[in-house]
Enzyme design. Structure first.
Site, mmCIF file in Angstrom:
data_model
loop_
_atom_site.group_PDB
_atom_site.id
_atom_site.type_symbol
_atom_site.label_atom_id
_atom_site.label_comp_id
_atom_site.label_asym_id
_atom_site.label_seq_id
_atom_site.Cartn_x
_atom_site.Cartn_y
_atom_site.Cartn_z
ATOM 1 N N THR A 1 -4.106 -0.217 -7.066
ATOM 2 C CA THR A 1 -4.902 0.975 -7.344
ATOM 3 C C THR A 1 -4.041 2.223 -7.453
ATOM 4 O O THR A 1 -2.952 2.276 -6.887
ATOM 5 C CB THR A 1 -5.931 1.189 -6.210
ATOM 6 O OG1 THR A 1 -6.802 2.266 -6.560
ATOM 7 C CG2 THR A 1 -5.277 1.496 -4.888
ATOM 8 N N THR B 1 -9.073 1.301 -9.633
ATOM 9 C CA THR B 1 -8.392 0.156 -9.050
ATOM 10 C C THR B 1 -8.528 -0.994 -10.021
ATOM 11 O O THR B 1 -9.378 -0.953 -10.896
ATOM 12 C CB THR B 1 -9.078 -0.182 -7.710
ATOM 13 O OG1 THR B 1 -9.086 0.991 -6.933
ATOM 14 C CG2 THR B 1 -8.412 -1.302 -6.975
ATOM 15 N N GLY C 1 -13.477 -0.767 -6.957
ATOM 16 C CA GLY C 1 -14.785 -0.188 -6.627
ATOM 17 C C GLY C 1 -14.848 0.568 -5.318
ATOM 18 O O GLY C 1 -15.933 0.745 -4.758
ATOM 19 N N GLY C 2 -13.706 1.024 -4.807
ATOM 20 C CA GLY C 2 -13.733 1.810 -3.568
ATOM 21 C C GLY C 2 -14.402 1.041 -2.449
ATOM 22 O O GLY C 2 -14.168 -0.164 -2.275
ATOM 23 N N SER D 1 -7.619 1.056 3.374
ATOM 24 C CA SER D 1 -8.063 0.642 2.039
ATOM 25 C C SER D 1 -9.281 -0.256 2.155
ATOM 26 O O SER D 1 -9.495 -0.909 3.183
ATOM 27 C CB SER D 1 -6.943 -0.132 1.356
ATOM 28 O OG SER D 1 -7.394 -0.649 0.124
ATOM 29 N N ARG E 1 0.844 -1.189 0.000
ATOM 30 C CA ARG E 1 0.000 0.000 0.000
ATOM 31 C C ARG E 1 0.884 1.244 0.000
ATOM 32 O O ARG E 1 1.959 1.243 0.597
ATOM 33 C CB ARG E 1 -0.847 -0.037 1.269
ATOM 34 C CG ARG E 1 -1.779 1.137 1.488
ATOM 35 C CD ARG E 1 -2.905 1.145 0.525
ATOM 36 N NE ARG E 1 -4.021 1.980 0.970
ATOM 37 C CZ ARG E 1 -4.999 2.354 0.163
ATOM 38 N NH1 ARG E 1 -5.001 1.991 -1.114
ATOM 39 N NH2 ARG E 1 -6.000 3.077 0.620
ATOM 40 N N ASP F 1 -7.742 8.589 0.592
ATOM 41 C CA ASP F 1 -8.254 7.477 1.400
ATOM 42 C C ASP F 1 -8.013 7.703 2.891
ATOM 43 O O ASP F 1 -8.545 6.992 3.740
ATOM 44 C CB ASP F 1 -7.609 6.142 0.975
ATOM 45 C CG ASP F 1 -8.389 5.461 -0.151
ATOM 46 O OD1 ASP F 1 -9.501 5.912 -0.472
ATOM 47 O OD2 ASP F 1 -7.876 4.470 -0.714
HETATM 48 O O1 DON Z 1 -7.874 1.433 -1.481
HETATM 49 C C1 DON Z 1 -9.044 1.775 -1.637
HETATM 50 O O2 DON Z 1 -9.949 1.404 -0.938
HETATM 51 C C2 DON Z 1 -9.387 2.704 -2.785
HETATM 52 N N1 DON Z 1 -8.250 3.526 -3.088
HETATM 53 C C3 DON Z 1 -9.838 1.889 -3.947
HETATM 54 C C4 DON Z 1 -10.253 2.736 -5.106
HETATM 55 C C5 DON Z 1 -11.031 2.007 -6.121
HETATM 56 O O3 DON Z 1 -11.344 0.852 -5.991
HETATM 57 C C6 DON Z 1 -11.475 2.759 -7.285
HETATM 58 N N2 DON Z 1 -11.933 1.872 -8.309
HETATM 59 N N3 DON Z 1 -12.825 1.742 -8.950
#
Ligand code: DON
Length: 561
Positions: free
Chosen positions: A391, A373, A465-466, A444, A100, A415
């Site tokens: 990501t 991501t 997908g955050g 994350s 990370r 984040d």
């Molecule tokens: O690490 C995380 O939770 C976020 N930075 C992920 C971002 C993400 O999945 C965006 N994608 N669609």
């Protein structure tokens, strides 16, 4: 009696079939007894499969795919970001790699607050100050300790794709066109992603500067990124873009090999990433839902969705309050997974109505925590499984390309918690646990996961997908284990998501209206959204065949050895 049993079997098969018929839109499913790679772009999956054909194992394939995605999937594939990898080997080893991004050493808690104390999220989401110290390249070198082929070989497909170019898909051409103004705003020097005329499908994207960076990594190893010319170019870009990553931050970056988080679920072992990833959220979701159990319910039915939403509500409230980098905060994993705690959390669950979010967590307790991501799932023919999510956070990360080095830097600092109570770009709230501190890893949601049955891989799964990441991994797993769905349905059936706040259930447009109506009557609010997640999943059947599915929501693709 025989007749009765036959009838029962017929009815349950028919019900199972009825439950899935609407969703059977096959995009990319491949069944194989050789190695498989599922990723966000065909040429990248192919780069991995090629390594399998040349005698590499799942780790070789993963590394080649990850580097190839850094070229062919610039909105998310990366060397300027970070990620996590979960792997299980045929020798019984379970591996958890944390690469990370870290806050730069000059970062501090209030770095995104203006003179009135208001959070300026423009700064945490784009431009030089949004970037954390990248970890992906270090992660690939750590992973290489488990691989068989030389690193030089694994990077070569990416170099060729960058140097000779590759044909853009329609979606990618659109995506680059949509960002043209933003790219020009954040980059004073010319970049490969902008040209005079709009991009169209089939245009060849050549990335000479990125090819040169990849060659330095190929020649000098990890130092080819974290020291020397590439480091110099990153730091120079930081100065131009008002960022704070220093030469020392880059040189000091280290991967953390962590103890994987392993839980039992319905006769399976779920192996996932511990904090600071989303694996703990996934583990809580599975263990909490198991208190009541999903058996006997149907996929996307009102009963199942209500129970899963209520579990998501409680777990996301916990995430906001307790979760962050375990190197900096008290790690509460044990408490959060203890049966007594989980039972207590579900004590106010009432199937006749929606639980108000205010009853499961308090925004006042948060001291804020906290798109793009990409996930890769690989299973080789011997049974080594590797599940990797990386990501740069938002689409094209900070939008800043390192001039001369040709890659986007992440905007992962978003984040972190810019300020207590202020939602980040995913609408997630967070606590003191995730406040900015120098050298800390931001919390994350990424949850690369492998599910074992009798110590061999049954499911390899993950998604971008955050905040929707752990809920999508959760759904994919229970779809297979509890609802008896096949891999295609688990990936491509309409998805839903809830995260405590905002107090709404997000659903894809084709989500069953009957379920929405039934739950609206109980006080739930629904919000339709375009797409949730991009799951890459491999499911192993009773005969040992691999069913690999690339999500139909994107250009995702499966390649076979
Ligand atoms: O690490 C995380 O939770 C976020 N930075 C992920 C971002 C993400 O999945 C965006 N994608 N669609």
């Amino acid at each position: 009696m025989r007749k009765f049993l036959f009838l029962l079997a017929f009815i349950s098969t028919a019900t199972l079939f009825a439950q899935f018929t609407d969703y059977n839109t096959v995009k990319e499913v491949k069944v194989s007894n050789k190695g498989v790679v599922a990723s966000a772009f065909p040429l990248a999956s192919e780069a991995g499969a090629q390594m399998l054909r040349e005698g590499g194992n799942a780790f070789d394939a993963m590394i080649a795919t990850q580097f190839a995605l850094a070229v062919t999937h610039p909105q998310a594939g990366n060397i300027g970001g970070g990620g996590f990898t979960i792997a299980t080997t045929t020798t019984g080893k379970k591996i958890a790699l944390d690469y990370r991004e870290k806050a730069p050493s000059k970062a501090h808690r209030d770095m995104y607050l203006d003179e009135n104390g208001d959070a300026n999220l423009d700064l945490s989401q784009a431009g030089g100050l949004a970037s954390g110290v990248p970890g992906s390249v270090a992660g690939m070198f750590k992973m290489h300790e488990y691989a068989k082929l030389p690193m030089e070989k694994l990077i070569q497909p990416a170099i060729d794709l960058a140097e000779q170019g590759y044909a853009l898909s329609a979606a990618d051409a659109n995506s680059l066109n949509n960002r043209k103004e933003t790219f020009l705003k954040y980059n004073k020097n010319p970049i490969a992603f902008v040209k005079e005329e709009p991009w169209k499908e089939g245009d060849i994207l050549v990335q000479k500067e990125l090819a040169a960076t990849l060659k330095r990594i190929q020649k000098e190893g990890q130092k080819g990124f974290y020291e020397g010319e590439t480091a110099k170019l990153i730091v120079k870009q930081m100065k131009e873009s008002h960022g704070i990553i220093s030469k020392k931050d880059l040189k000091n970056y280290q991967v953390r090999e962590r103890e994987p988080l392993v839980i039992d679920y319905q006769g399976h072992q779920v192996v996932t990433m511990p904090l600071p990833s989303g694996g703990l959220v996934l583990a809580q979701l599975l263990k909490m839902v198991d208190l009541k159990g999903l058996k006997g319910m149907q996929l996307n039915s009102p009963e199942a969705v209500q129970l899963m939403v209520e579990v998501e509500r409680r777990v996301f409230a916990d995430r906001a309050e307790y979760m962050g980098d375990p190197d900096f905060i008290e790690d509460q994993t044990e408490k959060l997974l203890s049966p007594a705690y989980l039972k207590d959390r579900m004590a106010n669950y009432d199937p006749s109505k929606a639980t108000p979010s205010s009853e499961v967590g308090k925004v006042e307790n948060l001291g804020k925590e906290s798109m793009q991501t990409t996930h890769i799932s690989v299973l080789d023919k011997d049974g080594n499984a590797v599940s990797t999510t990386t990501t740069i956070n938002g689409g094209y990360g900070s939008k800043v390309v390192v001039s001369g080095a040709g890659f986007f830097l992440n905007n992962e600092m978003d984040d972190f918690s810019a300020k207590p109570g202020v939602p980040n770009m995913f609408g997630a709230l967070g606590g003191k646990a995730n406040a900015i501190e120098p050298n800390k890893r931001m919390l994350s949601a990424m949850s690369p996961t492998i599910v074992l049955k009798d110590n061999t891989p049954k499911i390899v799964v993950g998604t971008p997908g955050g905040t929707t990441i752990p809920t999508q991994v959760f759904q994919s797993i229970v779809d297979v284990i509890d609802f008896g769905a096949n891999a295609n349905i688990a990936v491509n059936a309409p998805k839903f998501h809830h995260q405590w706040l905002p107090e709404e259930v997000r659903v894809e447009r084709d989500f069953p209206e009957t379920t929405i109506k039934a739950l609206e009557k109980k006080g739930y609010t629904f919000k339709k959204t375009y797409k949730i997640g991009r799951v890459e999943m491999i499911v192993v059947d009773e005969n040992g065949n691999y069913h690999a599915v690339a999500d139909g929501r994107g250009d995702d693709s499966v390649a076979v050895e």
